[in-house]
Design an enzyme around this catalytic site. Structure first.
Site, PDB file in Angstrom:
ATOM      1  CD1 TRP A 117      -2.720  -0.274  -0.785  1.00  0.00           C
ATOM      2  CD2 TRP A 117      -2.561  -0.845  -2.987  1.00  0.00           C
ATOM      3  NE1 TRP A 117      -2.302  -1.712  -0.921  1.00  0.00           N
ATOM      4  CE2 TRP A 117      -2.452  -1.971  -2.215  1.00  0.00           C
ATOM      5  CE3 TRP A 117      -2.699  -1.053  -4.305  1.00  0.00           C
ATOM      6  CZ2 TRP A 117      -1.857  -3.267  -2.841  1.00  0.00           C
ATOM      7  CZ3 TRP A 117      -2.439  -2.179  -5.017  1.00  0.00           C
ATOM      8  CH2 TRP A 117      -2.115  -3.432  -4.308  1.00  0.00           C
ATOM      9  CG  ASP A 187      -9.042   1.794  -3.160  1.00  0.00           C
ATOM     10  OD1 ASP A 187      -9.708   0.941  -2.461  1.00  0.00           O
ATOM     11  OD2 ASP A 187      -7.893   1.453  -3.532  1.00  0.00           O
ATOM     12  CE  LYS A 211      -7.906  -5.106   1.703  1.00  0.00           C
ATOM     13  NZ  LYS A 211      -6.342  -5.650   1.799  1.00  0.00           N
TER      14      LYS A 211
END
Length: 376
Positions: A117, A187, A211
Site C-alpha cells: 500500500w 496512512d 477496518k
C-alpha cells in the site's frame, strides 16, 4: 447510549467468524444499536439515515462523532478532524495536492516503501509530485519495516509519508521515524483505533473507515492547522482540506450512514475502556495467533520478523503450499471465513480488528492446531 456493550463479542458458541481485511466485522453491540436507531422512521417520517446533512439532527451527530474521536485519540487543539467521503486511495492524491507548496520551496514528496500500500500511495503521488523514496522495507529472510535510521529527506520535502500498517504484507512499524521539521504523514487505515496513537507526532493522519471505524465510504483526516495554510491550488473542493475544515466536512454531501455508525463505534470503544484497553486485547489476540504459528514446527510460517508483525493483519502461509486451498475449504466449513491472503502475496491472512473478539481468534487457533495434526 450502548447499554452494557459486550466488548468481548458474542458467546463462545458463535458459529461463524469473518477475518476479512475489509470491509471488516462491526461490533455486535453497534449492529444491534444501528438496527434500533438508524433504520426506523420517526414521527416525522424520516429515519436517521434519511435526514438531510444540512439539518440539525445530522450536524449534531457529526459533532458528537468528532468529539468522541478527538477524545479517544487525545487530538491536540491545533489539529482539525475531517470526515470525508471516499476511501484512503482518494487521499493518495489529496495529500500531495494539499501539502505541496513549490512557491515556498516545498516541491517534493518523500515516501517510505514498506510494502504494497505504500507503493500504491507512491504511485499515485507521482502523478502530482516529484517523489523521493526516503527509506525502503528491510529484511531478506523475514520482512520488516524500514529501518528507523538513515532516511533520505531532501531539503524541499513538503512531507514524509508512511503506511503505518501494511494490510497486505502484515508489516507494522515498531516505532515512528524522526523526520525532524518535515511533517510526518501516515496512512493509518488498518491500525487506527487499535491502540493509542500520538497524533502530535504527525502533521497529518488519514484512515478509511472499513477496518476499525465503520462501513466503507468514509475517510477520517486529522491535520495540523498550519498545514491548512498551504495553497492547495490543484485540489478540487471536496478534497481541499482547508475548504472542508472551514465548512465542517460538509462541502459536499458527506457519507451520512458511515458517519452515524462511526459515532456508535466510537461510543462502543469508549465504553470498552478506550484505546488502552483496545490495544491490550488486540496485542493479546495477535500474540496468541503468532505463538500458534511459531510453535507449529514449521507447518505454518509467518514471513514477517517478530517486532514488525502487525497486530491487526496477521499474515502467514503453509510450508506445504499445496494444502492452502484445502485449509481454506475446511476453514470455511468450520465457520472461519475470508482467510485467503491478498492476491499480491498469496498465502493466508487473519485480520484481527477491534470487533473480532478473542473467542473468534480462539476458534481459529483450535482449527489451525487440529489441521496441523491431521496433515503435518
Amino acid at each position: 447510549m450502548i447499554a452494557n456493550p459486550p466488548c468481548r463479542g458474542v458467546a463462545q458458541n458463535d458459529a461463524a467468524w469473518s477475518f476479512a481485511a475489509g470491509p471488516s466485522r462491526l461490533p455486535d453491540a453497534v449492529l444491534a444499536r444501528a438496527s434500533e436507531t438508524l433504520f426506523r422512521r420517526d414521527a416525522h417520517g424520516a429515519a436517521a439515515i434519511e435526514r438531510p446533512f444540512t439539518g440539525d439532527h445530522f450536524r449534531e451527530a457529526l459533532a458528537d462523532a468528532q468529539t468522541r474521536l478527538i477524545r479517544l485519540l487525545q487530538v491536540p487543539e491545533h489539529y482539525r478532524v475531517l470526515f470525508l467521503a471516499g476511501g484512503a486511495m482518494h487521499q493518495f492524491a489529496a495529500v500531495p495536492m494539499n501539502l505541496l507548496d513549490p512557491a515556498a520551496g516545498l516541491g517534493r514528496a518523500a515516501y517510505a516503501d514498506s510494502g504494497y500500500w505504500s507503493r500504491r500511495a507512491m504511485q499515485e503521488a507521482r502523478r502530482h509530485a516529484n517523489v523521493t523514496v526516503a527509506a525502503r522495507h528491510a529484511g531478506s529472510t523475514a520482512l520488516a519495516a524500514p529501518s528507523l535510521s538513515g532516511w533520505h529527506l531532501p531539503h524541499d520535502a513538503a512531507y514524509c509519508h508512511i503506511t503505518a500498517n501494511e494490510t497486505v504484507d502484515g508489516v507494522a512499524y515498531p516505532a515512528l521515524p524522526d523526520t525532524g521539521e518535515v511533517p510526518l504523514v501516515a496512512d493509518a487505515t488498518s491500525c487506527i483505533l487499535s491502540a493509542p496513537l500520538d497524533i502530535a507526532k504527525f502533521g497529518l493522519v488519514y484512515a478509511s473507515a472499513q477496518k476499525n471505524i465503520g462501513p466503507a465510504g468514509l475517510t477520517i483526516v486529522i491535520v495540523r492547522e498550519d498545514l491548512l495554510q498551504r495553497p492547495a491550488t490543484a485540489a478540487p473542493s471536496p478534497l481541499h482540506y482547508g475548504i472542508q475544515a472551514a465548512q465542517g466536512s460538509c462541502v459536499n454531501t458527506p457519507p451520512t450512514l458511515a458517519i452515524l455508525i462511526a459515532g456508535l463505534v466510537f461510543e462502543w470503544i469508549e465504553q470498552c475502556g478506550g484505546l488502552t484497553a483496545m490495544g491490550e486485547v488486540n496485542r493479546r489476540k495477535a500474540a496468541s495467533l503468532y505463538r500458534t504459528i511459531d510453535a507449529s514446527n514449521g507447518f505454518y510460517i509467518a514471513p514477517v520478523a517478530p517486532g514488525h508483525r502487525s497486530i491487526t493483519n496477521a499474515r502467514f502461509h503453509l510450508a506445504n503450499h499445496t494444502l492452502t486451498d484445502h485449509f481454506l475449504d475446511e476453514a470455511e466449513r468450520a465457520g472461519l471465513a475470508h482467510l485467503r491472503g491478498h492476491p499480491h502475496v498469496g498465502g493466508l491472512r487473519a485480520s484481527l480488528y477491534n470487533a473480532m473478539p478473542e473467542a473468534g481468534v480462539d476458534a481459529l487457533i483450535r482449527f489451525m492446531t487440529q489441521f496441523a495434526r491431521r496433515y503435518g
